[in-house]
Scaffold this motif. Structure first.
Motif, PDB file in Angstrom:
ATOM      1  N   PRO A  84      -0.168   7.690  -9.951  1.00 54.21           N
ATOM      2  CA  PRO A  84      -0.458   6.263  -9.738  1.00 54.21           C
ATOM      3  C   PRO A  84      -0.966   5.556 -10.983  1.00 54.21           C
ATOM      4  CG  PRO A  84      -1.978   7.682  -8.481  1.00 54.21           C
ATOM      5  CD  PRO A  84      -0.856   8.538  -8.975  1.00 54.21           C
ATOM      6  N   TRP A  85      -1.755   6.268 -11.814  1.00 55.59           N
ATOM      7  CA  TRP A  85      -2.339   5.598 -12.976  1.00 55.59           C
ATOM      8  C   TRP A  85      -1.332   5.343 -14.084  1.00 55.59           C
ATOM      9  CZ3 TRP A  85      -3.995  10.434 -11.189  1.00 55.59           C
ATOM     10  CH2 TRP A  85      -3.536  11.540 -11.913  1.00 55.59           C
ATOM     11  N   GLU A  86      -0.107   5.878 -13.958  1.00 59.74           N
ATOM     12  CA  GLU A  86       0.914   5.558 -14.950  1.00 59.74           C
ATOM     13  C   GLU A  86       1.403   4.119 -14.800  1.00 59.74           C
ATOM     14  OE1 GLU A  86       3.798   8.786 -16.018  1.00 59.74           O
ATOM     15  OE2 GLU A  86       2.898   9.776 -14.287  1.00 59.74           O
ATOM     16  N   SER A  87       1.177   3.530 -13.639  1.00 58.58           N
ATOM     17  CA  SER A  87       1.535   2.134 -13.399  1.00 58.58           C
ATOM     18  C   SER A  87       0.289   1.281 -13.582  1.00 58.58           C
ATOM     19  CB  SER A  87       2.070   1.971 -11.972  1.00 58.58           C
ATOM     20  OG  SER A  87       1.878   0.659 -11.494  1.00 58.58           O
ATOM     21  N   PRO A  88       0.333   0.227 -14.402  1.00 55.44           N
ATOM     22  CA  PRO A  88      -0.874  -0.599 -14.582  1.00 55.44           C
ATOM     23  C   PRO A  88      -1.297  -1.280 -13.286  1.00 55.44           C
ATOM     24  CG  PRO A  88       1.036  -1.633 -15.612  1.00 55.44           C
ATOM     25  CD  PRO A  88       1.457  -0.249 -15.199  1.00 55.44           C
ATOM     26  N   ARG A  89      -0.357  -1.405 -12.345  1.00 59.12           N
ATOM     27  CA  ARG A  89      -0.685  -2.009 -11.046  1.00 59.12           C
ATOM     28  C   ARG A  89      -0.847  -0.940  -9.977  1.00 59.12           C
ATOM     29  NH1 ARG A  89       4.040  -3.363 -12.918  1.00 59.12           N
ATOM     30  NH2 ARG A  89       3.386  -5.453 -13.510  1.00 59.12           N
ATOM     31  N   ARG A  90      -0.891   0.290 -10.396  1.00 58.09           N
ATOM     32  CA  ARG A  90      -1.130   1.437  -9.501  1.00 58.09           C
ATOM     33  C   ARG A  90      -0.132   1.499  -8.339  1.00 58.09           C
ATOM     34  NH1 ARG A  90      -6.426   3.074 -11.083  1.00 58.09           N
ATOM     35  NH2 ARG A  90      -6.414   2.559 -13.296  1.00 58.09           N
TER      36      ARG A  90
ATOM     37  N   ALA B  42       1.442  -1.069  -6.982  1.00 57.89           N
ATOM     38  CA  ALA B  42       1.484  -2.272  -6.129  1.00 57.89           C
ATOM     39  C   ALA B  42       2.880  -2.892  -6.147  1.00 57.89           C
ATOM     40  CB  ALA B  42       0.450  -3.288  -6.599  1.00 57.89           C
TER      41      ALA B  42
ATOM     42  N   THR C  56       3.962  -5.945  -6.614  1.00 58.57           N
ATOM     43  CA  THR C  56       4.088  -7.280  -7.210  1.00 58.57           C
ATOM     44  C   THR C  56       5.387  -7.470  -7.980  1.00 58.57           C
ATOM     45  OG1 THR C  56       2.671  -6.361  -8.933  1.00 58.57           O
ATOM     46  CG2 THR C  56       1.643  -7.874  -7.382  1.00 58.57           C
ATOM     47  N   VAL C  57       5.984  -6.385  -8.452  1.00 57.13           N
ATOM     48  CA  VAL C  57       7.245  -6.503  -9.182  1.00 57.13           C
ATOM     49  C   VAL C  57       8.395  -5.953  -8.347  1.00 57.13           C
ATOM     50  CG1 VAL C  57       8.542  -5.744 -11.206  1.00 57.13           C
ATOM     51  CG2 VAL C  57       6.167  -6.473 -11.455  1.00 57.13           C
TER      52      VAL C  57
ATOM     53  N   ASP D 123       5.807  -0.161  -7.207  1.00 62.02           N
ATOM     54  CA  ASP D 123       6.192  -0.091  -8.611  1.00 62.02           C
ATOM     55  C   ASP D 123       7.041   1.120  -8.948  1.00 62.02           C
ATOM     56  OD1 ASP D 123       5.965  -1.717 -10.814  1.00 62.02           O
ATOM     57  OD2 ASP D 123       4.317  -0.589 -11.705  1.00 62.02           O
ATOM     58  N   PHE D 124       6.992   2.165  -8.120  1.00 68.34           N
ATOM     59  CA  PHE D 124       7.768   3.371  -8.405  1.00 68.34           C
ATOM     60  C   PHE D 124       9.065   3.426  -7.604  1.00 68.34           C
ATOM     61  CE2 PHE D 124       3.307   4.716  -9.242  1.00 68.34           C
ATOM     62  CZ  PHE D 124       3.436   4.973 -10.603  1.00 68.34           C
TER      63      PHE D 124
ATOM     64  N   LEU E 283      -2.036   5.404  -3.625  1.00 68.87           N
ATOM     65  CA  LEU E 283      -1.401   4.338  -4.387  1.00 68.87           C
ATOM     66  C   LEU E 283      -2.139   3.041  -4.076  1.00 68.87           C
ATOM     67  CD1 LEU E 283       2.349   5.243  -3.765  1.00 68.87           C
ATOM     68  CD2 LEU E 283       1.189   5.274  -5.974  1.00 68.87           C
ATOM     69  N   TYR E 284      -1.739   1.961  -4.739  1.00 72.30           N
ATOM     70  CA  TYR E 284      -2.362   0.657  -4.490  1.00 72.30           C
ATOM     71  C   TYR E 284      -2.481   0.437  -2.974  1.00 72.30           C
ATOM     72  CZ  TYR E 284      -3.355  -4.326  -4.801  1.00 72.30           C
ATOM     73  OH  TYR E 284      -3.948  -5.561  -4.704  1.00 72.30           O
ATOM     74  N   GLY E 285      -3.649   0.150  -2.502  1.00 68.40           N
ATOM     75  CA  GLY E 285      -3.884  -0.008  -1.062  1.00 68.40           C
ATOM     76  C   GLY E 285      -4.787   1.085  -0.510  1.00 68.40           C
TER      77      GLY E 285
END
Lengths: 579, 235
Positions: free
Chosen positions: A60-66, A68, A70-71, A76-77, A384-386
C-alpha cells in the motif's frame, strides 16, 4: 514493443473493433482459421507481465494515495485504465433517468480488472419469455451454446464444481480453492436458513491449462491483472497468443468512428482516428466484427449513416441501442464478533470469493420475475486506503478484556488496538440479479454533443421497474437473514423504497448488454442467431450487445462462447463464398 | 539462479517474474525474487498521464507550516506510539495527509476550516491558538469532539472534523509498513492457499466436510496441465 507503427495491409479478411472478451476471442478463432485479421483498440498496449505495467504484489505504501480511488475508480492498483468518466469523452443522461458507463481504454479492455466470475447461462436463461411472459426468448437455446462453453472452459480455464444444477450447468472445471474462515461461517449460516452455498466459479488457474500461462499463486489481486497470466484477460490469453501465431495486426490508440459501407449497404471496413496524432485512417476488410462493448457498438452503428442505412447501420428496425440492461446490484455488510482478534495467517486466496450462491428459489412463489445470485466478501485482506475508517460508528461493538464496550470515536493507544481487533472481522454480501430488458431503456446519439475526436456521443435513458425494485427488496431480506444467522452485527440501515432498496445506479455493475439484440424477426432485432446483422450480411457483433436477456449471470463467459460461435460461422460462410 | 538471472527474467519482460515463481522453483528462489520485486524502483505500474499527475501533486504544497504542525500533533494524539509500535508521525502520516488534500480537493476546505475552528475554540477558552496550548488544554478540547455519541450539539463542527482526521490518520498509519506489521497482515506474497490452519478451525468449531476436501485443489496438482474424464471431472 510498439504496435502503433504497423503498416496496414491493403485489405484484411476481417477487421475487429475492440480487444476485450468478444473481440479477443474472435481474433483468436478467425486468425487460427487462416484469415488475416486487424484488431482495432481505442486504448493503449497493456501487458501485466511487463514490469512497467505491474501493480501486482505492490504494497500500500508504494502508492502515495495508499490505493485510494481518486485516479483509478477501483483503486490505485486496479488494472483498468479509464473509468466512469473519461476526459474529453462525455456521455449524457435524459432527465429523471440514470446510467453510469464504465469504459476501459486498453488492450483487453475491461477483462483486465473484472471479478473473473464465470457463469454459464442455463437452459431457462435463454427462454425466459416462455416461462414468465416478460422480455423475449433468445433465438437459440443452451444446447446451441453448450459446445462453445465447453471449449471456453478448456481454453481459458475456470475453477468450480459440478453440482448438477439445472440452470447453473456443469462444466469443465479446475479444482476450486478451499473456503476461507469467514466463508465457512457464511456457508454454515446460509445453509442453516435454507440458502445453498457452493464453490464459486472464477476464471483463475488453480491448475495450469497450457504452457503459456502460470498457475495461481494466491495473492488475492486478480483485479490488478496477473503477472503470470493465471487469471483470464483478453490481452494475455487471446490477443497476444494470436499475434504470436501470426495473421493478427493490432492497432492500438485507434478510435473507430464509423463503419464504411458501399452502395449496396455492405461493410467495406472502418474509419479510425489515431488518438495520439489525431490523423484519420481507414482499414479495408471483407468482414467487419464489432466487439467494442454493447454501448460503444450501438454508438458506432448509429454514427455509421449512409444512403443505404439512413437511420444508422443495420438499424432499419430502430432497435439499435434499445433493450439496454445491466445487472441489478445491492449489498450489505456486518461485523462478526466471533472474528475479533482473530488468529493471523495468510488467507489472501484467489482474487475474489471462494464460495457463492446461485439463484435458489422458485419465482412462481415470488413477487418478482427473475433471480439473483449472492457474492460473499470479507477476510484479512491487504490494508489499503479505507482501513481504519468508520471508528466513529463501529468502535462501540468492541469490548475490552473485562467486557466493557469501547466508546464510538476516541483516540490513542486504545483506538489503535481496537482497529487491530476489528481487522478481518467484517463480512458482506452482494446480490447480483437479472433486470428485465425493456424497449424504454436505451442509449441513443445526442444531437448536440461530440467528444474530443469529433464523434457524436451517447445519451442514456434508463430506469428500474418494479420488478427490479422488488427483487432488491428481497435481496435485503436475504442479506439480513444470513448475516444475522452467523451472529453478525448489521452495519447501516436496511434501505427502503425511498432509496430504491439500495439498488446501484444502472451501469454500476458493468454488465450492460442488449443494445443490438439477436432474434429471428428483423423488425424487432438487429442480429440473427449468429450475431450477423439482418441488414448487412458481412457485419457481426461479438460483444454483449447481442444478448436478448442477461440472466443473473456475469456475461463474460457467454460473450466468449457466442463470439467463438459467430467466428466459426464467419469461417464457414467465407469458405462457402457467402461472404 | 543468481541475482542477475533473476533480474534478467524480471526486467526483460519476456518472461514474467511470477511465471517462474509459480512454476516450481525453490523457496530460496522465491524469497529472492520477492525481494527483487519489492526493491525495483520502476514506479508502480503507472501510465504516463498518472505519473505526470502525481508529480504535479507532489510538487505543490497545501498546508502552511503551522497547519502541518497541528496535523502532526493531532496525528500523534490519534495514533500514539505504544510498547508495540511507533506513532503516526513516525511513519509520515502527515505527509500522506498533505498528499490527500491535493489528491482529493473536497478535503481542503473542511480540513483548513476545521483546523481554524480548533484554533478559534482554543483562543476563546484558553486565550491562545492550539499549538500554544499545553497538552492538557489540547486534550480538554479534543475530548469535547472525539466522542460523537456524547458531544454537545455546538461541537458538531469539531466532531465532523475530528472524525475525518481520525479516518485519515488511522488509514495512513495502517497502510504504512509499520502499521501493516502492527495489524499482522501476512499476505502479499506468492504461496499456496491450502485452507484455514487446523488449529484455527478447531478454535472456531468449524471443519471442512469430506466433499470439500475431496474436490479442492491439491498443492501437488497445481502445475499439472488440466485434463478431464468423460464426465467432465478433472483428473
Amino acid at each position: 514493443m510498439s504496435f502503433e507503427m504497423i503498416l496496414p495491409k491493403e485489405k484484411y479478411d476481417v477487421a475487429i473493433v475492440g480487444s476485450g472478451a468478444g473481440g479477443g476471442m474472435a481474433a483468436k478463432v478467425l486468425s487460427e482459421a487462416g484469415l488475416s485479421v486487424a484488431v482495432l483498440e481505442a486504448g493503449g498496449f497493456y501487458d501485466p507481465m511487463q514490469e512497467e505495467f505491474r501493480t501486482q504484489l505492490r504494497w500500500p505504501w508504494e502508492s502515495p494515495r495508499r490505493g485510494a480511488n481518486t485516479v483509478r475508480p477501483f483503486g490505485d492498483f486496479d488494472a483498468a485504465w479509464g473509468g466512469w468518466e473519461i476526459e474529453g469523452e462525455p456521455y449524457l443522461r435524459n432527465p429523471g433517468t440514470s446510467f453510469d458507463w464504465f469504459r476501459s481504454r486498453m488492450l483487453g479492455g475491461r477483462t483486465n480488472h473484472w471479478g473473473r466470475i464465470s457463469l454459464r447461462f442455463g437452459p431457462k436463461d435463454f427462454k425466459r419469455k416462455s416461462i414468465d411472459g416478460l422480455g423475449e426468448d433468445w433465438p437459440i437455446g443452451y444446447e446451441d451454446v453448450k459446445p462453445y462453453y465447453d471449449r471456453v472452459d478448456k481454453l481459458v480455464g475456470v475453477f468450480g464444481t459440478n453440482e448438477g444444477l439445472e440452470d447453473d450447468p456443469d462444466g469443465y472445471f479446475l479444482p476450486p480453492p478451499k473456503p476461507r474462515l469467514h466463508e465457512l461461517y457464511i456457508k454454515r449460516a446460509a445453509e442453516g436458513v435454507g440458502v445453498p452455498v457452493i464453490p464459486s466459479r472464477l476464471s483463475v488457474l488453480t491448475r495450469r491449462v497450457n504452457d503459456e500461462r502460470g498457475a495461481c499463486f494466491y495473492c488475492n489481486q486478480c483485479n490488478r491483472a496477473c503477472n503470470v497470466y493465471a487469471d483470464f484477460s483478453s490481452g494475455t490469453c487471446l490477443v497476444q497468443p494470436a499475434m504470436k501465431r501470426g495473421n493478427v495486426d493490432l492497432f492500438t490508440n485507434a478510435m473507430v468512428r464509423e463503419v464504411m459501407t458501399d452502395s449496396n449497404g455492405l461493410a467495406t471496413g472502418v474509419v479510425y482516428i489515431n488518438t495520439k496524432n489525431l490523423q484519420e485512417h481507414r482499414i479495408q476488410a471483407r468482414v467487419v466484427v464489432l466487439g467494442a462493448s454493447a454501448c460503444e457498438t450501438a454508438r458506432l452503428l448509429l454514427n455509421s449513416k449512409s444512403a443505404a442505412h439512413p437511420d444508422g447501420l443495420a438499424n432499419g428496425s430502430g432497435v439499435v441501442g434499445r433493450y439496454l440492461h445491466d445487472s441489478t446490484g445491492s449489498d450489505r455488510m456486518a461485523i462478526l464478533p466471533a472474528l475479533f482478534n482473530r488468529e493471523r495467517y495468510n488467507e489472501d486466496g484467489v482474487g475474489g470469493m471462494h464460495v457463492y450462491t446461485p439463484w435458489w428459489l422458485d419465482n412462481n412463489r415470488m413477487d418478482f420475475p427473475r433471480g439473483y445470485h449472492l457474492e460473499y466478501w470479507g477476510g484479512m485482506s491487504m490494508p489499503l486506503y479505507g482501513t481504519g475508517f468508520g471508528m466513529d460508528s463501529m468502535r462501540q461493538h468492541i469490548s475490552d478484556q473485562f467486557g466493557n464496550p469501547s466508546p464510538n470515536g476516541g483516540y490513542g493507544a486504545g483506538l489503535k488496538r481496537d482497529i487491530r481487533t476489528l481487522y478481518g472481522s467484517t463480512v458482506g454480501i452482494s446480490g447480483r440479479g437479472e433486470c428485465i430488458a425493456r424497449y424504454d431503456n436505451y442509449c441513443e446519439i445526442d444531437p448536440n454533443v461530440v467528444d474530443k475526436y469529433g464523434i457524436p456521443v451517447l445519451r442514456f435513458n434508463y430506469t428500474w421497474s418494479e420488478h427490479e425494485l422488488k427483487q432488491a427488496q428481497h435481496m435485503h431480506e436475504t442479506f439480513e437473514e444470513i448475516l444475522t444467522a452467523m451472529g453478525g452485527i448489521l452495519v447501516g440501515e436496511k434501505p427502503g423504497a425511498d432509496r430504491e432498496y439500495g439498488l446501484h445506479a444502472p451501469g454500476r455493475i458493468i454488465h450492460e448488454v442488449g443494445t443490438t439484440r439477436m432474434g429471428d424477426d428483423p423488425s424487432t432485432s438487429v442480429l440473427n442467431q449468429y450475431a450477423q446483422a439482418h441488414e448487412c450480411k458481412n457485419l457481426f457483433v461479438v460483444d454483449a450487445g447481442s444478448f436478448v436477456s442477461q440472466a443473473d449471470k456475469n456475461p463474460t463467459w457467454t460473450i466468449m462462447a457466442l463470439s467463438w460461435r459467430t467466428s466459426d460461422y464467419i469461417v464457414e460462410q467465407m469458405s462457402q463464398g457467402n461472404l | 539462479m543468481d541475482r542477475r538471472e533473476h533480474l534478467k527474467l524480471l526486467l526483460a519482460g519476456g518472461v514474467g517474474a511470477g511465471l517462474f515463481l509459480a512454476s516450481g522453483c525453490s523457496e530460496e528462489d522465491r524469497r529472492q525474487s520477492e525481494e527483487i520485486l519489492r526493491a525495483s524502483d520502476l514506479s508502480y505500474g503507472r501510465a504516463d498521464y498518472e505519473m505526470e499527475h502525481d508529480k504535479r501533486l507532489l510538487s505543490e504544497t497545501f498546508f502552511t507550516e503551522a497547519e502541518l504542525e497541528m496535523v502532526k500533533v493531532l496525528a500523534d494524539i490519534i495514533i500514539p506510539a505504544d510498547d508495540e509500535s511507533g506513532s503516526a508521525t513516525d511513519v509520515g502520516v502527515h505527509d500522506f495527509i498533505e498528499f490527500m488534500m491535493k489528491d482529493s480537493p473536497p478535503f481542503q476546505l473542511v480540513t483548513r476550516g476545521g483546523l481554524m475552528w480548533l484554533n478559534n475554540q482554543c483562543n476563546t477558552r484558553f486565550g491562545k491558538p492550539f499549538l500554544d496550548c499545553s497538552e492538557s488544554e489540547r486534550l480538554e478540547l479534543i475530548d469535547l469532539i472525539a466522542y460523537p455519541d456524547r458531544a454537545a450539539p455546538d461541537m458538531l463542527y469539531g466532531v465532523r472534523f475530528f472524525n475525518r482526521m481520525r479516518d485519515l490518520v488511522a488509514t495512513g498509519f495502517f497502510t504504512s509498513r509499520m502499521g501493516v506489521d502492527y495489524l499482522g497482515y501476512q499476505g502479499n506474497r506468492p504461496g499456496f492457499w491450502d485452507g484455514v490452519p487446523a488449529e484455527v478451525l478447531r478454535n472456531h468449531g468449524l471443519e471442512y466436510d469430506q466433499k470439500t476436501l475431496d474436490e479442492s485443489i491439491k498443492e501437488e496438482d497445481r502445475y499439472r496441465i488440466a485434463e478431464w474424464d468423460d464426465n467432465m471431472n478433472p483428473i
